[in-house]
Design an enzyme around this catalytic site. Structure first.
Site, PDB file in Angstrom:
ATOM      1  N   MET A   1      73.190  18.736  98.248  1.00  0.00           N
ATOM      2  CA  MET A   1      72.693  19.030  96.902  1.00  0.00           C
ATOM      3  C   MET A   1      73.397  20.242  96.285  1.00  0.00           C
ATOM      4  SD  MET A   1      68.635  18.432  97.689  1.00  0.00           S
ATOM      5  CE  MET A   1      68.030  18.810  96.038  1.00  0.00           C
TER       6      MET A   1
ATOM      7  N   LYS B   1      67.267   8.112  95.010  1.00  0.00           N
ATOM      8  CA  LYS B   1      68.116   8.208  93.822  1.00  0.00           C
ATOM      9  C   LYS B   1      69.355   9.030  94.145  1.00  0.00           C
ATOM     10  CE  LYS B   1      68.207  10.465  89.270  1.00  0.00           C
ATOM     11  NZ  LYS B   1      67.462  11.340  88.340  1.00  0.00           N
TER      12      LYS B   1
ATOM     13  N   ASP C   1      74.469  14.345  86.750  1.00  0.00           N
ATOM     14  CA  ASP C   1      73.743  13.750  85.625  1.00  0.00           C
ATOM     15  C   ASP C   1      73.962  14.585  84.362  1.00  0.00           C
ATOM     16  OD1 ASP C   1      72.072  12.384  83.938  1.00  0.00           O
ATOM     17  OD2 ASP C   1      70.217  13.180  84.795  1.00  0.00           O
TER      18      ASP C   1
ATOM     19  N   LYS D   1      72.391  16.121  77.946  1.00  0.00           N
ATOM     20  CA  LYS D   1      71.542  17.270  78.242  1.00  0.00           C
ATOM     21  C   LYS D   1      72.113  18.528  77.587  1.00  0.00           C
ATOM     22  CE  LYS D   1      70.169  15.722  82.905  1.00  0.00           C
ATOM     23  NZ  LYS D   1      68.717  15.731  82.750  1.00  0.00           N
TER      24      LYS D   1
ATOM     25  N   ASP E   1      69.200   9.405  79.416  1.00  0.00           N
ATOM     26  CA  ASP E   1      68.932  10.448  80.410  1.00  0.00           C
ATOM     27  C   ASP E   1      67.757  10.076  81.316  1.00  0.00           C
ATOM     28  OD1 ASP E   1      69.345  12.834  81.724  1.00  0.00           O
ATOM     29  OD2 ASP E   1      68.065  13.991  80.376  1.00  0.00           O
TER      30      ASP E   1
ATOM     31  N   ARG F   1      65.499   5.896  87.030  1.00  0.00           N
ATOM     32  CA  ARG F   1      64.614   4.741  87.214  1.00  0.00           C
ATOM     33  C   ARG F   1      65.381   3.427  87.127  1.00  0.00           C
ATOM     34  NH1 ARG F   1      61.005   6.923  82.433  1.00  0.00           N
ATOM     35  NH2 ARG F   1      61.905   8.790  83.359  1.00  0.00           N
TER      36      ARG F   1
END
Length: 519
Positions: free
Chosen positions: A201, A279, A284, A291, A361, A365
């Site tokens: 991460m 996920k 992202d 964002k 964004d 899901r």
């Protein structure tokens, strides 16, 4: 690869606890150090209460440790340290750490075992103090719970400085004064599992691409018994008709990967597996729904769900837990190129349902929708997915606990009980039909990827969206957005990506391996 050894290599960080030196001369360079625990003295107690290991050491040094502690100031509060030099030739540096009250146990208000948490925090502070003094070999007091002590040492010393020229001093830690090596080694493995998730991460997104993520897991899992790893490429993903996943991946030049891990630990190979889904958005940007630039760098950790579930399976396989596990991690970037999803686009998931993408964004899901559909191929005993899914979860719970949405009280009970042991807590959230109605009313498709009241109950509507792709009776969705990083909330983790709730998932898998049938 994780190895169940008595000593482990770490890098740690500067301790913020105050150390008290009773000698002008530093004896630490190139020598061994010892971390010992002491309980907080109550008003009724006249004498300091050392741990068993502390008492043993004090006897060896003819009572000098107890005497110095008594004369050097008030009773040590939990997590605070004092440093003494020259007490024993074998240990020129001794750090004594406060363990809090000896009577601590399960705190039903806080929903964790306070004694275990105190040990983790204390040992972490002691080991960091040693590292600041550049002590390279440290023996650690088990403090009555060798697993928790090992977790505190290994978690507390972790530092991602791989890309820095100047690195922290390497510290080797091992158990002191106890035969409970099995519990110590178990704690080392639990913590190393979480540290692997932290490593993945924390790494920059140009270093951990979907391809590189899969390669790292293939390398670490490759030599373990009863483990198979499949890194599925784009043609396979297309064959599986994972249109929702692919719609996110097409916005990036980095190719998507669907990582699939099988661990067969149950003696009965036909036993139904526990399926983990994570996920895996390795960066992202938000896509077309871009964002804000402030804080966007943290979105290198948006693959935290994949990192935690893969690290869990690696640890379970190293521990040889008697359970069958499958890990599924759809890996891609969410970027805004000319092929990217546009607000209002409609995509088709693996089960045939169409999805109106009103916010690009809300991409996690979409990945999970296809992965959850695929998870139904395995006659799963239970399906558990983890994802840094919604900022709304951070708003709701902050970093105190992982939000859990589940259709199964049996699953919830195991997750909750596991989290009390690990101190990495979970909290049950509602999965009402009320929220399902908000994602199933769409102008153009079967579903909308954001609720029609987009600012209300975002974590709950996201969970309701995922529920549309689940038919198994035992499913849990863990929204880990709030626990993605640590500032100073967890004392034995330093600032940075947290790797939570890896240890809770490991403990959960262990408990399921002993529970033969869901109820």
């Amino acid at each position: 690869m994780l190895q169940p050894v008595r000593a482990v290599l770490h890098r740690g960080i500067r301790s913020c606890s105050r150390g008290l030196s009773l000698s002008a001369q530093s004896y630490s360079s190139g020598k061994k150090g010892l971390v010992l625990g002491v309980y907080e003295k109550s008003k009724e107690e006249d004498n300091l209460v050392l741990t068993n290991a502390g008492d043993t050491f004090d006897n060896v040094v003819s009572g000098k440790l107890r005497d110095l502690l008594t004369r050097s100031g008030p009773s040590l509060k939990k997590g605070k340290t004092r440093t003494f030099y020259g007490l024993h030739e074998a240990f020129p540096s001794v750090v004594v750490v406060g363990l809090g009250k000896q009577s601590a146990g399960v705190n039903h208000q806080e929903l964790w075992n306070e004694s275990k948490e105190n040990i983790r925090a204390a040992v972490s502070a002691g080991c960091r103090q040693m590292q600041d003094m550049e002590v390279e070999q440290v023996e650690v007091d088990p403090c009555g719970d060798a697993q928790s002590a090992a977790e505190g040492a290994v978690l507390g010393l972790f530092q991602y400085d791989e890309l820095k020229e100047k690195k922290k001093k390497i510290v080797f830690t091992q158990l002191y004064g106890s035969q409970d090596k099995e519990a110590w080694n178990r704690g080392v493995l639990y913590a190393e599992g979480q540290n692997l998730a932290r490593y993945l991460m924390e790494s920059p997104a140009n270093y951990i691409t979907p391809t590189k993520f899969a390669e790292i897991l293939e390398q670490k899992l490759g030599n373990l018994r009863n483990v198979k790893v499949f890194a599925r490429s784009k043609p396979w993903i297309e064959e599986q008709r994972m249109g929702a996943f692919l719609s996110v991946a097409k916005g990036s030049d980095e190719p998507p990967v669907f990582l699939e891990i099988h661990y067969t630990g149950n003696p009965d190979p036909n036993a139904s597996p526990l399926v983990f889904v994570g996920k895996g958005v390795t960066f992202d940007s938000g896509g077309i729904s871009l964002k804000p630039s402030s804080g966007m760098d943290a979105m290198r950790a948006d693959m935290g769900g994949a990192a935690t579930i893969c690290s869990t399976i690696l640890t379970a396989a190293t521990l040889r837990l008697p359970i069958n596990l499958i890990g599924l991690a759809p890996l891609c970037e969410n970027m805004p190129n000319g092929r990217a999803n546009k607000p209002g686009d409609v995509v088709r998931a693996r089960n045939g349902k169409t999805i109106q993408v009103d916010n690009t964004d809300a991409e996690g899901r979409l990945l999970l929708a296809d992965a959850l559909c695929y998870a139904h191929n395995f006659n799963a005993r239970a399906v558990v997915n983890a994802a840094t899914l919604t900022g709304a979860m951070d708003v709701a719970l902050g970093s105190a606990a992982t939000g859990v949405f589940t259709n199964s009280t049996w699953l919830w009970t195991h997750l909750h009980e596991a989290s009390i042991v690990t101190g990495d807590r979970v909290w049950r959230m509602p999965l009402f039909e009320h929220y399902s109605k908000q994602v199933t009313e769409s102008d153009l498709a079967d579903l909308n990827n954001v609720g029609k009241y987009s600012r209300s109950a975002g974590a709950c509507t996201a969970a309701a969206f995922l529920k549309e792709f689940v038919t198994v009776p035992h499913w849990a969705h863990l929204d880990i957005a709030g626990v993605m990083s640590n500032k100073d909330e967890v004392p034995y983790l330093r600032k940075g990506m947290a790797g939570r709730p890896t240890r809770t998932l490991i403990e959960f898998a262990d408990r399921l391996s002993k529970d033969k049938k869901p109820s």
